[in-house]
Structure formats: structure tokens, C-alpha cells
Design a protein around this motif. Structure first.
Motif, PDB file in Angstrom:
ATOM      1  N   TYR A   1       0.834  -1.203   0.000  1.00 26.00           N
ATOM      2  CA  TYR A   1       0.000   0.000   0.000  1.00 26.00           C
ATOM      3  C   TYR A   1       0.870   1.255   0.000  1.00 26.00           C
ATOM      4  O   TYR A   1       0.563   2.238  -0.686  1.00 26.00           O
TER       5      TYR A   1
ATOM      6  N   SER B   1      -8.223  -2.332  -4.940  1.00 30.65           N
ATOM      7  CA  SER B   1      -7.536  -3.003  -3.836  1.00 30.65           C
ATOM      8  C   SER B   1      -8.152  -2.545  -2.523  1.00 30.65           C
ATOM      9  O   SER B   1      -8.949  -1.610  -2.491  1.00 30.65           O
TER      10      SER B   1
ATOM     11  N   ALA C   1      -7.212  -1.421   1.491  1.00 25.13           N
ATOM     12  CA  ALA C   1      -6.116  -0.966   2.344  1.00 25.13           C
ATOM     13  C   ALA C   1      -5.961  -1.868   3.561  1.00 25.13           C
ATOM     14  O   ALA C   1      -6.944  -2.390   4.084  1.00 25.13           O
TER      15      ALA C   1
ATOM     16  N   ASP D   1      -7.245   5.864   3.819  1.00 21.41           N
ATOM     17  CA  ASP D   1      -7.653   5.433   2.484  1.00 21.41           C
ATOM     18  C   ASP D   1      -9.000   6.046   2.123  1.00 21.41           C
ATOM     19  O   ASP D   1      -9.195   6.547   1.010  1.00 21.41           O
TER      20      ASP D   1
END
Length: 320
Positions: A92, A140, A142, A150
């Protein structure tokens, strides 16, 4: 104990090591904001519009949730959505560094006049970088440490895209007031995203002194914030709420930049939940303001004051 000034100095020094080229970005944006404030321009209100009924209903649900002590953000590892992989902390951070660098670099431009033929192509390039970052986040999930930020990043990126459209329309119409307001709004968001970029890419566990120092300073700043929106004073109210929002997001960012020592992890989780509750209350107010929905604003203020009060209590349990 490390002083707040020392901590912020260390943070700035560390950020300079990973910030993409053109280190004058923050100064340039800050100078531009100062010029526009002197010209009497205010940031544009949040464009999200809801009906009065929907805002009031959401307010009731939100306040009820706060009263019975519900936390509005699910902390800890969450089940992955089908087809969406939960990124590791390192993955990330890598995505944030790559996409954030591209976003900040493409945002480093000025439109000199309405006759500047390079302006709109630069806007399009910046919009593409913004959308790319948002798409990567959408594909995706987090990790738990970055879950709150996020969400904040996604909302800020969406805001950049929305206000950018407003800027383009105003630019084509040669509307200096419209382009000025949009530029100020976007500049504020760029500064916020630059800070979040650093919070994530530089995230590390803080010492007891580092962590408690930021909690104490940020809680005091939030407690002192002006939380009053009177009917008929939407512009000044929007400015007040924008100021509180910056304090909340900065607090959330610091809790990631210097995340809690293991001994304070449980209390840290409660504090983060308080700030998410404040975030949600601010979103409610931002939605109600442009619609002229004073009842929605009032309900949001009740929820926000409750969240700030609980933040003060939970911060005090950490700092002693």
C-alpha cells in the motif's frame, strides 16, 4: 520529552526525502492561497447535494448511532471483497508513493491567463493522474493501519475531479471568479493529499513521547475549534467547517504517521473511531450547507460536537 516543534521539524525533514521533484509545491500553493484570500475569495462549498429529507434522515441515523456509542468505522482486518485483494502495508505504501508522486507532479502548474493554450491540457493530465490513483485504490483494499486515511484520500481525489470540472467550465467562460474559487478549493485539497501522502509513506511506530505529544497537541487544537453555523451564514459556516475538517484529517494523519505503541493500541482504536465519527458529521454538514438545509446542518453540528467531546475524553485517557 520530545517537543511538538521538534516532532514537526523531524516530520518535515523526513518528508523532504521522499517528496517528488519540485519541492516548491507547498510554498507555491500556500502563496497562491494567500493571494486569493486577500482578494476576498472563499473556497467553494462541497458540491455534494442531498434533499432536505435525506439529509435529515441521515442526521437522525448518525446521531442515534453516536448516542448509543456505535463506532462508524470497522477497525482491524476486514473481510476482502470478492476480486479485491487486501494489500500489505509495504504494498500500500508503494502504491501511495507511485500514485501520489504522479498526482503531485502533474498538479504543479499554473494557468497564466485565459489565453494560455497549455492550461486545459495540463488540467487533463492532472485529472488523468488523479483518476489513476483513485482507480488503483478502488481495485484493492487498504490494510487496517491505513483504512481511515484510504477513505479520506478517496474522498479528496473525488473532490479534485469534481472541482476540476467546475474550473474547466469557468475557464472556458473566462469567469475569473469561478476559476479563482475552484483553484483555491483544489489547492486546499492538494495540500491535504500531500500531507496524507507523507503520513502513509513515512508511517512508523511512534515512541510513547512522540505519540502522546501529537495526541495532546491535536486534541487541544480540535477542542478549540469554532463549531457554530448560524442560519443565513453559509459562507462563513463553510469556512469554519473546512477548518475543523483540516484539523480532523491532520489528527487522523498523525495517528498513522506515528502510530501507537503496542501498550496504547486499544485506546488508539477508540480515538480513531471518534475521529471517523467527526468525519461523518462533517460530511453531513457539507451536504446540508449548499442545499440550504439548516436542520441538516444543526443535526450534523450535534453529532460533530459529540464526536469532538468524545475525542477529548479518549485523548485525555492517553495523555493522562
Amino acid at each position: 520529552m520530545v517537543s511538538e516543534r521538534d516532532l514537526k521539524s523531524q516530520f518535515r525533514s523526513a518528508l523532504e526525502e521522499v517528496t517528488p521533484p519540485a519541492p516548491w509545491l507547498k510554498a507555491a500553493v500556500a502563496n497562491e492561497l494567500k493571494k486569493r484570500r486577500q482578494a476576498g475569495l472563499r473556497p467553494a462549498p462541497n458540491p455534494r447535494l442531498v434533499t432536505s429529507f435525506a439529509a435529515a434522515l441521515l442526521a437522525i441515523v448518525l446521531i442515534a448511532s453516536l448516542v448509543i456509542g456505535l463506532r462508524l468505522w470497522p477497525f482491524g482486518p476486514q473481510p476482502a471483497h470478492p476480486g479485491i485483494r487486501v494489500l500489505t502495508i509495504g504494498e500500500y505504501q508503494a502504491v501511495t508513493k507511485a500514485d501520489g508522486s504522479r498526482f503531485l507532479t502533474t498538479s504543479e502548474f499554473m494557468c497564466n491567463s485565459f489565453d494560455d493554450t497549455t492550461c486545459l491540457p495540463k488540467v487533463a493530465l492532472a485529472d488523468a493522474a488523479t483518476q489513476h490513483w483513485l482507480d488503483d485504490l478502488s481495485h484493492s483494499q487498504a490494510p487496517a493501519r491505513f483504512a481511515v486515511l484510504d477513505d479520506v484520500i478517496r474522498r479528496n481525489l473525488a473532490r479534485v475531479l469534481a472541482v476540476s470540472k467546475t474550473f474547466v467550465i469557468a475557464f472556458k467562460a473566462k469567469d475569473s471568479k469561478g476559476t479563482g474559487a475552484a483553484s483555491t478549493d483544489i489547492s486546499n485539497v492538494i495540500l491535504a493529499l500531500e500531507g496524507l501522502y507523507g503520513d502513509i509513506t513515512l508511517s512508523s511506530q511512534g515512541t510513547l513521547a512522540t505519540y502522546t505529544a501529537f495526541v495532546k497537541a491535536d486534541a487541544a487544537a480540535l477542542t478549540a475549534a469554532h463549531l457554530s453555523c448560524v442560519s443565513g451564514q453559509a459562507p462563513s459556516c463553510a469556512d469554519d467547517i473546512a477548518s475543523v475538517k483540516r484539523k480532523v484529517e491532520a489528527f487522523e494523519g498523525n495517528l498513522v504517521r506515528f502510530y501507537a505503541p503496542d501498550s496504547l493500541a486499544a485506546k488508539d482504536s477508540l480515538l480513531r473511531a471518534d475521529l471517523v465519527a467527526a468525519d461523518r458529521a462533517i460530511a453531513l454538514i457539507e451536504s446540508a450547507l449548499p442545499a440550504g438545509n439548516q436542520s441538516g446542518v444543526d443535526a450534523g453540528l450535534v453529532a460533530l460536537r459529540q464526536a469532538v467531546a468524545q475525542t477529548t475524553v479518549d485523548a485525555a485517557s492517553i495523555t493522562g
